[in-house]
Design a protein around this motif. Structure first.
Motif, PDB file in Angstrom:
ATOM      1  N   ASP A 221       0.830  -1.205   0.000  1.00 48.86           N
ATOM      2  CA  ASP A 221       0.000   0.000   0.000  1.00 48.86           C
ATOM      3  C   ASP A 221       0.865   1.255   0.000  1.00 48.86           C
ATOM      4  OD1 ASP A 221      -2.670   1.368   0.415  1.00 48.86           O
ATOM      5  OD2 ASP A 221      -1.627   2.038   2.224  1.00 48.86           O
ATOM      6  N   GLU A 222       1.934   1.261   0.801  1.00 49.49           N
ATOM      7  CA  GLU A 222       2.815   2.428   0.834  1.00 49.49           C
ATOM      8  C   GLU A 222       3.486   2.651  -0.509  1.00 49.49           C
ATOM      9  OE1 GLU A 222       5.560   2.944   3.977  1.00 49.49           O
ATOM     10  OE2 GLU A 222       4.139   2.413   5.568  1.00 49.49           O
ATOM     11  N   LEU A 223       3.943   1.578  -1.121  1.00 50.77           N
ATOM     12  CA  LEU A 223       4.619   1.713  -2.399  1.00 50.77           C
ATOM     13  C   LEU A 223       3.670   2.204  -3.487  1.00 50.77           C
ATOM     14  CD1 LEU A 223       7.275   1.351  -3.907  1.00 50.77           C
ATOM     15  CD2 LEU A 223       6.639  -1.035  -4.329  1.00 50.77           C
ATOM     16  N   THR A 224       2.395   1.877  -3.357  1.00 55.14           N
ATOM     17  CA  THR A 224       1.393   2.318  -4.335  1.00 55.14           C
ATOM     18  C   THR A 224       1.065   3.797  -4.183  1.00 55.14           C
ATOM     19  OG1 THR A 224       0.417   0.106  -4.429  1.00 55.14           O
ATOM     20  CG2 THR A 224      -0.959   1.938  -5.174  1.00 55.14           C
ATOM     21  N   THR A 225       1.000   4.266  -2.939  1.00 59.38           N
ATOM     22  CA  THR A 225       0.498   5.618  -2.686  1.00 59.38           C
ATOM     23  C   THR A 225       1.587   6.649  -2.400  1.00 59.38           C
ATOM     24  OG1 THR A 225       0.222   5.120  -0.316  1.00 59.38           O
ATOM     25  CG2 THR A 225      -1.659   4.698  -1.776  1.00 59.38           C
ATOM     26  N   GLU A 226       2.732   6.210  -1.876  1.00 59.95           N
ATOM     27  CA  GLU A 226       3.716   7.155  -1.355  1.00 59.95           C
ATOM     28  C   GLU A 226       4.362   8.042  -2.416  1.00 59.95           C
ATOM     29  OE1 GLU A 226       5.795   9.080   1.749  1.00 59.95           O
ATOM     30  OE2 GLU A 226       3.960   7.886   1.628  1.00 59.95           O
ATOM     31  N   PRO A 227       4.754   7.535  -3.584  1.00 58.61           N
ATOM     32  CA  PRO A 227       5.421   8.423  -4.550  1.00 58.61           C
ATOM     33  C   PRO A 227       4.575   9.632  -4.946  1.00 58.61           C
ATOM     34  CG  PRO A 227       5.855   6.142  -5.111  1.00 58.61           C
ATOM     35  CD  PRO A 227       4.831   6.118  -4.011  1.00 58.61           C
ATOM     36  N   ALA A 228       3.298   9.429  -5.237  1.00 58.41           N
ATOM     37  CA  ALA A 228       2.448  10.548  -5.636  1.00 58.41           C
ATOM     38  C   ALA A 228       2.204  11.491  -4.460  1.00 58.41           C
ATOM     39  CB  ALA A 228       1.125  10.035  -6.185  1.00 58.41           C
ATOM     40  N   ARG A 229       2.007  10.925  -3.247  1.00 60.26           N
ATOM     41  CA  ARG A 229       1.808  11.788  -2.084  1.00 60.26           C
ATOM     42  C   ARG A 229       3.030  12.641  -1.832  1.00 60.26           C
ATOM     43  NH1 ARG A 229       3.668  13.110   2.032  1.00 60.26           N
ATOM     44  NH2 ARG A 229       5.345  11.582   1.744  1.00 60.26           N
ATOM     45  N   TYR A 230       4.204  12.017  -1.919  1.00 63.77           N
ATOM     46  CA  TYR A 230       5.452  12.741  -1.711  1.00 63.77           C
ATOM     47  C   TYR A 230       5.610  13.877  -2.717  1.00 63.77           C
ATOM     48  CZ  TYR A 230      10.369  13.769  -2.466  1.00 63.77           C
ATOM     49  OH  TYR A 230      11.557  14.420  -2.675  1.00 63.77           O
ATOM     50  N   ALA A 231       5.374  13.581  -3.988  1.00 61.21           N
ATOM     51  CA  ALA A 231       5.560  14.597  -5.026  1.00 61.21           C
ATOM     52  C   ALA A 231       4.611  15.772  -4.843  1.00 61.21           C
ATOM     53  CB  ALA A 231       5.360  13.973  -6.403  1.00 61.21           C
ATOM     54  N   ALA A 232       3.409  15.498  -4.354  1.00 61.00           N
ATOM     55  CA  ALA A 232       2.410  16.556  -4.194  1.00 61.00           C
ATOM     56  C   ALA A 232       2.573  17.345  -2.904  1.00 61.00           C
ATOM     57  CB  ALA A 232       1.008  15.955  -4.245  1.00 61.00           C
ATOM     58  N   SER A 233       3.156  16.715  -1.879  1.00 58.51           N
ATOM     59  CA  SER A 233       3.135  17.341  -0.554  1.00 58.51           C
ATOM     60  C   SER A 233       4.528  17.568   0.029  1.00 58.51           C
ATOM     61  CB  SER A 233       2.288  16.490   0.402  1.00 58.51           C
ATOM     62  OG  SER A 233       0.951  16.382  -0.073  1.00 58.51           O
ATOM     63  N   THR A 234       5.160  16.519   0.528  1.00 57.26           N
ATOM     64  CA  THR A 234       6.439  16.700   1.215  1.00 57.26           C
ATOM     65  C   THR A 234       7.444  17.455   0.361  1.00 57.26           C
ATOM     66  OG1 THR A 234       6.060  14.617   2.384  1.00 57.26           O
ATOM     67  CG2 THR A 234       8.299  15.513   2.427  1.00 57.26           C
TER      68      THR A 234
END
Length: 254
Positions: A221-234
């Protein structure tokens, strides 16, 4: 007493467990004008890259304390690899409340101010191990831009906007605590990329080796969601900085 396994799955292949590249870590060591034989305490020392490379490059000695058995063993192996095992030691233990005696020349906590419940508490903790006139190193995230709402802050791995401050305000906090900021080395978006993306590759390889592990669904689940979340936020809102301070002159003679 140990870190949850998910941390070592994400960062087991990291040498630096913060968004700082090896080059920036070297720049930091050069900027501090470290004298051979200087003694350092590194709380939440991770895999020991800072202590090991500075012992090699600048001749310092020191102790690292970290709660992770995996990272502590990696730090010891790194010290042996770099030929500095006689100059640095790594202790598996809780950095919370850890104080050393006699006092050291450099007291550090990079990216783990939770050990003191925030910047102020971590400054107070490190000061208890620092000799008069010594250097304190604090690594702390700050807002590149203040998020527009609390959800954006949470998406950037904060619990609230108030968790972090803009860089000028963060620097001001150290002055308010009685410390002069005398140097700083700031991570940038490329540093963040190297730190975050390396986690994705580690997770991908771990999943390939451990498809039936109980943590596999969480990692998937993290690998599916984390890249896009990171690019948009962190990546857009947050930056980590390393701030190096002396106690202010009204507290002691420098």
């Amino acid at each position: 007493m140990d870190l949850p396994r998910i941390f070592t799955i994400r960062e087991g292949d990291h040498r630096i467990h913060n968004p700082m590249t090896a080059r920036k870590l070297a720049v930091l060591g050069e900027a501090l004008r470290l004298a051979p034989g200087s003694r350092m305490l590194d709380l939440a020392s991770g895999s020991g890259e800072m202590l090991c490379t500075w012992a090699r490059d600048h001749g310092i000695t020191g102790t690292g304390v970290d709660i992770s058995t995996v990272f502590t063993e990696q730090a010891r192996a790194r010290a042996t690899e770099l030929g500095v095992a006689d100059r640095v030691e790594f202790v598996h233990g809780d950095a919370v409340g850890h104080v050393t005696d006699p006092p050291v020349d450099i007291a550090a906590c990079i990216g783990a101010t939770w050990i003191g419940n925030g910047v102020a508490g971590t400054v107070e903790l490190l000061d208890r191990s620092l000799r008069p006139g010594g250097l304190m190193l604090i690594g702390e995230p700050y807002w590149r831009r203040t998020p527009p709402d609390e959800q954006t802050a949470k998406d950037s791995h904060a619990t609230a906007i108030a968790d972090f401050a803009p860089l000028p305000e963060l620097i001001g906090r150290f002055q308010q605590l009685g410390y002069d900021v005398v140097e700083m080395v700031l991570a940038d978006q490329d540093s963040w990329d190297r730190y975050a993306a390396a986690q994705w590759l580690s997770m991908r390889r771990w999943l390939d080796r451990n498809p039936d592990d109980e943590l596999a669904p969480r990692v998937r689940d993290e690998l599916t969601t984390e890249p896009a979340r990171y690019a948009a936020s962190t990546r857009e809102w947050t930056a980590p900085g390393l701030h190096h301070g002396h106690p202010a002159v009204d507290h002691l003679d420098l």
